[in-house]
Design a protein around this motif. Structure first.
Motif, mmCIF file in Angstrom:
data_model
loop_
_atom_site.group_PDB
_atom_site.id
_atom_site.type_symbol
_atom_site.label_atom_id
_atom_site.label_comp_id
_atom_site.label_asym_id
_atom_site.label_seq_id
_atom_site.Cartn_x
_atom_site.Cartn_y
_atom_site.Cartn_z
ATOM 1 N N TRP A 103 1.039 -1.056 0.043
ATOM 2 C CA TRP A 103 0.020 -0.022 0.090
ATOM 3 C C TRP A 103 0.964 1.232 -0.147
ATOM 4 C CZ3 TRP A 103 -4.740 1.386 -1.140
ATOM 5 C CH2 TRP A 103 -5.234 2.493 -0.640
ATOM 6 N N LEU A 104 2.100 1.332 0.709
ATOM 7 C CA LEU A 104 2.578 2.354 0.903
ATOM 8 C C LEU A 104 3.486 2.670 -0.378
ATOM 9 C CD1 LEU A 104 4.028 4.447 2.801
ATOM 10 C CD2 LEU A 104 6.059 2.795 3.232
ATOM 11 N N LYS A 105 3.941 1.820 -1.202
ATOM 12 C CA LYS A 105 4.711 1.796 -2.429
ATOM 13 C C LYS A 105 3.692 2.118 -3.655
ATOM 14 C CE LYS A 105 8.356 -1.818 -2.089
ATOM 15 N NZ LYS A 105 8.793 -2.899 -2.698
ATOM 16 N N LEU A 106 2.369 1.895 -3.426
ATOM 17 C CA LEU A 106 1.258 2.100 -4.343
ATOM 18 C C LEU A 106 0.979 3.826 -4.234
ATOM 19 C CD1 LEU A 106 -0.610 1.523 -6.473
ATOM 20 C CD2 LEU A 106 -2.355 1.239 -4.508
ATOM 21 N N MET A 107 0.850 4.251 -2.902
ATOM 22 C CA MET A 107 0.897 5.622 -2.532
ATOM 23 C C MET A 107 2.014 6.448 -3.084
ATOM 24 S SD MET A 107 -2.207 5.596 -1.564
ATOM 25 C CE MET A 107 -2.413 7.161 -1.033
#
Length: 151
Positions: A45-49
């Motif tokens: 999720w952090l990489k996507l954001m």
């Protein structure tokens, strides 16, 4: 009298101990696996954001450059003022990285062409209209093949 023979069964306590220990280990492994899955989900999720869409970034920069050019050339721009401004300013071109924006007088629209790593990505055609909030850019056409929108 009491003549009962007492038979000792050895090892039955060990069987129960091994059974309970294996259940505890299985529960600990299941909890650990849930924590690992939660961590992997948070990292994804952090990489996507944090992922930056370079086309969107270039689009924002190019349209901001066009808007800055329009507002610097006229005080309260109208559609006719913008058309005259770009007709008088021949060869208007704005660049952001490898991408560029050009005014097409024949279509009375802005042509945005996006490149990444020297390779063509997509092209868009934006029309403009003037309203109470200023100049509004309306996407008219887009293509993933070079030269189709500009014709």
């Amino acid at each position: 009298m009491h003549n009962a023979v007492c038979v000792k069964r050895r090892g039955f306590v060990l069987v129960y101990t091994i059974l309970i220990a294996s259940l505890c280990c299985a529960a600990a492994v299941a909890c650990f696996r849930l924590e690992i899955l939660s961590r992997d989900n948070n990292i994804a999720w952090l990489k996507l954001m944090q992922k930056t869409d370079f086309v969107q970034k270039d689009r924002e920069y190019l349209l901001t450059d066009i808007d800055a050019f329009i507002t610097s050339g006229t005080r309260e721009p109208g559609c006719e003022d913008i058309r005259e401004l770009f007709l008088n300013e021949s060869g208007f071109r704005s660049c952001s990285g490898e991408s560029s924006a050009v005014y097409l007088a024949a279509k009375d629209a802005f042509y945005l062409c996006y490149y990444s790593g020297g390779k063509f990505v997509m092209e868009e055609l934006y029309r403009y209209s003037c309203g109470e909030k200023g100049v509004v850019y309306i996407p008219a056409e887009f293509s993933y093949k070079k030269g189709i929108v500009a014709q």
